[in-house]
Design an enzyme around this catalytic site. Structure first.
Site, PDB file in Angstrom:
ATOM      1  N   ASP A 210       0.854  -1.185   0.000  1.00  0.00           N
ATOM      2  CA  ASP A 210       0.000   0.000   0.000  1.00  0.00           C
ATOM      3  C   ASP A 210       0.890   1.235   0.000  1.00  0.00           C
ATOM      4  O   ASP A 210       1.643   1.464   0.944  1.00  0.00           O
ATOM      5  CB  ASP A 210      -0.922   0.001   1.225  1.00  0.00           C
ATOM      6  CG  ASP A 210      -1.851   1.199   1.228  1.00  0.00           C
ATOM      7  OD1 ASP A 210      -2.828   1.201   0.457  1.00  0.00           O
ATOM      8  OD2 ASP A 210      -1.591   2.143   2.005  1.00  0.00           O
ATOM      9  N   GLU A 306      -1.831  -1.620  -5.875  1.00  0.00           N
ATOM     10  CA  GLU A 306      -3.031  -0.923  -6.321  1.00  0.00           C
ATOM     11  C   GLU A 306      -2.774  -0.195  -7.636  1.00  0.00           C
ATOM     12  O   GLU A 306      -1.682   0.312  -7.878  1.00  0.00           O
ATOM     13  CB  GLU A 306      -3.481   0.095  -5.269  1.00  0.00           C
ATOM     14  CG  GLU A 306      -4.302  -0.475  -4.148  1.00  0.00           C
ATOM     15  CD  GLU A 306      -4.830   0.620  -3.240  1.00  0.00           C
ATOM     16  OE1 GLU A 306      -6.051   0.702  -3.056  1.00  0.00           O
ATOM     17  OE2 GLU A 306      -4.012   1.376  -2.709  1.00  0.00           O
ATOM     18  N   CYS A 359     -12.638  -3.876   5.961  1.00  0.00           N
ATOM     19  CA  CYS A 359     -12.058  -4.429   7.185  1.00  0.00           C
ATOM     20  C   CYS A 359     -11.298  -5.704   6.842  1.00  0.00           C
ATOM     21  O   CYS A 359     -11.850  -6.628   6.239  1.00  0.00           O
ATOM     22  CB  CYS A 359     -13.152  -4.716   8.212  1.00  0.00           C
ATOM     23  SG  CYS A 359     -12.544  -5.500   9.731  1.00  0.00           S
ATOM     24  N   CYS A 378     -13.361  -0.772  12.817  1.00  0.00           N
ATOM     25  CA  CYS A 378     -14.495  -1.512  12.248  1.00  0.00           C
ATOM     26  C   CYS A 378     -15.673  -1.464  13.214  1.00  0.00           C
ATOM     27  O   CYS A 378     -15.539  -1.818  14.406  1.00  0.00           O
ATOM     28  CB  CYS A 378     -14.093  -2.946  11.955  1.00  0.00           C
ATOM     29  SG  CYS A 378     -15.424  -3.945  11.222  1.00  0.00           S
ATOM     30  N   ASP A 388      -3.340   2.264   6.620  1.00  0.00           N
ATOM     31  CA  ASP A 388      -2.439   1.778   5.583  1.00  0.00           C
ATOM     32  C   ASP A 388      -2.116   0.300   5.775  1.00  0.00           C
ATOM     33  O   ASP A 388      -2.033  -0.464   4.803  1.00  0.00           O
ATOM     34  CB  ASP A 388      -1.155   2.602   5.585  1.00  0.00           C
ATOM     35  CG  ASP A 388      -1.404   4.056   5.205  1.00  0.00           C
ATOM     36  OD1 ASP A 388      -2.393   4.312   4.484  1.00  0.00           O
ATOM     37  OD2 ASP A 388      -0.618   4.935   5.621  1.00  0.00           O
TER      38      ASP A 388
END
Length: 446
Positions: A210, A306, A359, A378, A388
């Site tokens: 990430d 990503e 989550c 969450c 992150d």
């Protein structure tokens, strides 16, 4: 056989530096001549069409291939460039090859045969703004001890000893490209060599990466502890010095093309000091990114990244400087070829995959998550984790759903057609919905 490139900094003498610059100028001259020829014929045919002249009676169209350009160049080079014999013929061939490629890309982009952004029509290269570059494909090309051998230029000293493959001849040199970059001359050797098959240190390991601004990267395995790599922020650390040198330049008498004023020696020295700060930032950033991507590619068999919309992110005026300093696009580019070199694979997650909102414990997706919320909490299972690290864990889970070397991004902009056997990671329309959101996306074979 594998194509690879070795890049080295040069230490030319003053005479050699003039020859290096002259070869780049010769390539630019051939490019501009060919482009002027193409535009003249196109404008003439367009004007004749407005007069109602039949197509068969118009000025004949010319071919846009490199061989056609070179044949015509050889016929007119004595009049266009009387000094052409001072430089290698490869310089002119380089400029004409670049022109042919630019025209081909423009034509393919107009007809939709080329993916990606729309390519504009080629423009003339300016002596002051164009990148100085020239490519050699024939002639004496090679490497000796601390020296590079180039056509018409001779033996140019290198800043470092070249790789043993270039000296002993185990790697066949296909081409050499000289380039003026960051105030120095560089040479890049493109070679063909037998690359032995390599395997990552942990072939079965999966890691989610990430990227961010607060932390340059967070690495997380599905069941392991996350590892955070701090963002060195090289530009931020040098802004004060960069501003000081820039103000010093602004107070000197610089060049002015409108009045023909020549820059003073004090301006030249101040400008060199400012450029030195800029170049140091670039070298520091490149060193950090190469160390990061090399370590990841050598350690893990599968890397999940990503597909970030970097161009869109740079439009945010509050974060553009920091995003540009992090160089997300360069990290992806390096991981793409380094994972292949080391026998691993790179999996690109869907652009719209909510890695930060999901989550990593129960799979519930939040409807909204502000950028200022650095902790992910969450509401369903009570998980509390750095956002992150949570995103990196979710990316690692996607690796089990991918079977290709690199999946398509959300908009399919990487390539026009999907290779056989490739997997796209996307959401199914029938996914079950939980209390506060949707479940994790599934992998669909196509």
């Amino acid at each position: 056989m594998t194509l690879r490139a070795y890049k080295y900094a040069l230490k030319p003498t003053r005479r050699q530096a003039r020859y290096l610059d002259g070869h780049c100028g010769a390539a630019r001259k051939a490019f501009n001549w060919g482009l002027g020829r193409v535009k003249a014929v196109m404008d003439q045919r367009a004007a004749e069409a407005t007069y109602g002249i039949a197509a068969e009676l118009m000025t004949p169209a010319i071919s846009w291939t490199m061989y056609s350009f070179r044949k015509e160049w050889n016929q007119v080079k004595d009049a266009v460039a009387p000094w052409w014999a001072e430089y290698s013929k490869e310089a002119y061939a380089c400029g004409l090859t670049q022109l042919a490629a630019a025209l081909k890309n423009w034509g393919a982009s107009r007809t939709g045969r080329r993916a990606g952004r729309v390519m504009g029509f080629p423009r003339f290269k300016s002596k002051r703004k164009a990148v100085k570059s020239c490519r050699f494909t024939t002639g004496p090309l090679g490497c000796e001890d601390r020296y590079a051998v180039l056509p018409r230029i001779g033996r140019v000293r290198l800043h470092e000893r070249p790789a043993s493959e270039l000296i002993d001849g185990t790697a066949r040199i296909v081409a050499a490209t000289i380039r003026w970059e960051r105030g120095r001359w560089f040479v890049s050797f493109t070679v063909e060599q037998d690359a032995p098959a390599q395997t990552p240190n942990r072939p079965d390991a999966v890691v989610g990466v990430d990227l961010g601004i607060k932390s340059l990267a967070v690495l997380a395995e599905p069941l392991g502890e996350p590892h955070t790599l701090p963002n060195p922020r090289h530009l931020e650390g040098s802004l004060r010095k960069l501003g000081k040198t820039s103000r010093r330049v602004s107070r000197r008498v610089g060049p002015d093309r409108r009045t023909g004023r020549v820059a003073s020696n004090r301006w030249k020295r101040a400008n060199a000091q400012r450029n030195k700060v800029d170049h140091r930032i670039a070298y520091q950033r490149a060193d950090t990114l190469h160390k990061l991507t090399t370590a990841v590619a050598r350690e893990y068999g599968t890397v999940v990244l990503e597909d970030l919309n970097v161009a869109g992110m740079l439009k945010n005026r509050r974060l553009a400087r920091r995003i540009g300093d992090a160089a997300f696009g360069e990290i992806r580019r390096q991981l793409t070829y380094k994972t292949e070199w080391n026998g691993g694979r790179l999996v690109m997650a869907d652009r719209w995959f909510p890695s930060s909102k999901t989550c990593s414990g129960c799979g519930v997706v939040k409807a909204k998550l502000l950028l200022s919320e650095r902790e992910y909490v969450c509401d369903s299972c009570g998980l509390c984790m750095d956002r992150d690290e949570n995103a990196a864990r979710n990316l690692a889970v996607l690796a089990v759903a991918a079977s290709g070397a690199e999946t398509l991004n959300g908009r399919g902009a990487d390539q026009k057609t999907r290779p056989a056997g490739q997997v796209a990671v996307k959401r199914l329309p029938g996914n079950p919905v939980r209390k506060t959101g949707t479940a994790l996306p599934e992998a669909v074979s196509v």
